[in-house]
Design an enzyme around this catalytic site. Sequence first.
Site, mmCIF file in Angstrom:
data_model
loop_
_atom_site.group_PDB
_atom_site.id
_atom_site.type_symbol
_atom_site.label_atom_id
_atom_site.label_comp_id
_atom_site.label_asym_id
_atom_site.label_seq_id
_atom_site.Cartn_x
_atom_site.Cartn_y
_atom_site.Cartn_z
ATOM 1 N N GLY A 63 -19.791 -12.137 21.891
ATOM 2 C CA GLY A 63 -19.022 -11.092 21.239
ATOM 3 C C GLY A 63 -18.557 -11.568 19.866
ATOM 4 N N GLN A 106 -23.374 -8.889 19.504
ATOM 5 C CA GLN A 106 -22.534 -8.036 20.343
ATOM 6 C C GLN A 106 -21.246 -7.747 19.576
ATOM 7 O OE1 GLN A 106 -20.208 -9.181 23.840
ATOM 8 N NE2 GLN A 106 -21.194 -7.521 24.979
ATOM 9 N N TYR A 154 -12.258 -4.341 27.460
ATOM 10 C CA TYR A 154 -11.902 -4.495 26.048
ATOM 11 C C TYR A 154 -11.792 -3.121 25.383
ATOM 12 C CZ TYR A 154 -12.717 -9.343 27.134
ATOM 13 O OH TYR A 154 -12.632 -10.591 27.706
HETATM 14 C C1 FMN Z 1 -18.720 -18.285 29.287
HETATM 15 C C2 FMN Z 1 -18.969 -16.813 29.389
HETATM 16 C C3 FMN Z 1 -18.633 -15.987 28.318
HETATM 17 C C4 FMN Z 1 -18.890 -14.603 28.397
HETATM 18 N N1 FMN Z 1 -18.618 -13.829 27.297
HETATM 19 C C5 FMN Z 1 -19.005 -12.528 27.295
HETATM 20 C C6 FMN Z 1 -18.931 -11.749 26.100
HETATM 21 O O1 FMN Z 1 -18.536 -12.211 25.011
HETATM 22 N N2 FMN Z 1 -19.308 -10.454 26.181
HETATM 23 C C7 FMN Z 1 -19.759 -9.897 27.335
HETATM 24 O O2 FMN Z 1 -20.101 -8.718 27.355
HETATM 25 N N3 FMN Z 1 -19.877 -10.622 28.467
HETATM 26 C C8 FMN Z 1 -19.541 -11.919 28.463
HETATM 27 N N4 FMN Z 1 -19.732 -12.686 29.599
HETATM 28 C C9 FMN Z 1 -20.407 -12.084 30.772
HETATM 29 C C10 FMN Z 1 -21.932 -12.382 30.717
HETATM 30 O O3 FMN Z 1 -22.542 -11.678 29.650
HETATM 31 C C11 FMN Z 1 -22.646 -11.996 32.020
HETATM 32 O O4 FMN Z 1 -22.558 -10.606 32.203
HETATM 33 C C12 FMN Z 1 -22.071 -12.701 33.238
HETATM 34 O O5 FMN Z 1 -21.937 -14.095 32.981
HETATM 35 C C13 FMN Z 1 -22.951 -12.501 34.464
HETATM 36 O O6 FMN Z 1 -24.238 -13.030 34.240
HETATM 37 P P1 FMN Z 1 -24.667 -14.452 34.904
HETATM 38 O O7 FMN Z 1 -24.332 -14.318 36.336
HETATM 39 O O8 FMN Z 1 -26.151 -14.539 34.632
HETATM 40 O O9 FMN Z 1 -23.882 -15.514 34.227
HETATM 41 C C14 FMN Z 1 -19.467 -14.044 29.561
HETATM 42 C C15 FMN Z 1 -19.775 -14.887 30.638
HETATM 43 C C16 FMN Z 1 -19.559 -16.257 30.563
HETATM 44 C C17 FMN Z 1 -19.957 -17.125 31.714
#
Ligand code: FMN
Length: 346
Positions: A63, A106, A154
Amino acid sequence: MSTSSSVQPLFAPFTAGPLHLKNRIVMAPMTRGFSPEGVPGPDVAAYYRRRAENSVGLIVTEGTVIDHPEASNQPSVPHFHGEAALAGWARVVEDVHAAGGKIVPQIWHMGTHGDVNHFTQEDINGLIQRFAEAAAAAQRIGFDGIELHGAHGYLIDQFLWEQTNARTDAYGGSMLARTRFAAEVVAACREAVGPDFPIILRLSQWKSSDYTAKLAPTPELLGEFLAPLTEAGVDLFHCSTRRFWEPEFEGSSLNFAGWVKKLTGKPTITVGSVGLDSEFTRLFAEGQGAEREGIDRLLERLEQGEFDLVAVGRALLQDPAWAAKVREGRTDELQPFGAEALQTLH
Ligand SMILES: Cc1cc2nc3c(=O)[nH]c(=O)nc-3n(C[C@H](O)[C@H](O)[C@H](O)COP(=O)(O)O)c2cc1C
């Protein structure tokens, strides 16, 4: 190396309007906080480039915040405004493109007040304008599209969710009215970038403050909710869930991305725990079913067209070569996600 035949569907090219991707793997947006004073440096560019070099079809950046005093409360979260930050992002784009990758920022506003009840019409107009300026900047510096962060509680999502939107004007009061801000943001971005620049909208039913929240409790209401957003110019919906295999509504195995695709006719990205469980590797090797869904069911759903793209978060944060290893069948080399990976920009 050639693509392992069993995972071929993940590596089939994808086209939706102006968006052409070499495969179906998307790096999920992940806030890293390695951009001092909001400026992404060469280390951030190298971090994304490593994923582009290793078979990720589309990168969605962490983001990155619009030009608004309340957009961010974290000094190391990257800005998407100002000369220095945009020059940093231009370098990221250049590096990712040099590696043959595609990348979208993003675009984010954190919505720091916790609800949207206090915004005046003038504030709202200003916010919409700032989103549109960010979209125009993304196009100007060479990004392949934008993703608007409309998920996880958000700002945009605070307008969408009844718990954080108690407005009684045109932006609140009914589900349709609650979509108005998001739709106006999308429309303003569309106006700023023209018809051929992809706009992705990320949505989630769940909120950071409430994993069980539902913006729309039934498919019918979800359809009503999505219609104005589609109409406003979204090309692709990024449907955030924590586990991709969970059915969104009773009576059907479709997940959130499956329902959104069915209801809007637009392509969708699924996400949630892909590649995280140790089962992933085992299932990959043995091709067996299990209680938790591994690669087999993911591929099956993808092949059936339930969704079009698959976003991977933590597995790719941990291992920049995750997608290449999956493609080449090097599953014994996959590194399991551990929280210590958050400490560095590898
Ligand atoms: C460290 C971290 C930071 C994240 N920051 C964002 C973000 O900035 N924007 C967002 O939409 N989702 C964010 N997420 C959610 C991820 O985009 C994703 O949807 C979530 O980790 C599930 O996917 P995964 O199981 O493959 O990790 C974040 C997740 C993690 C682990």
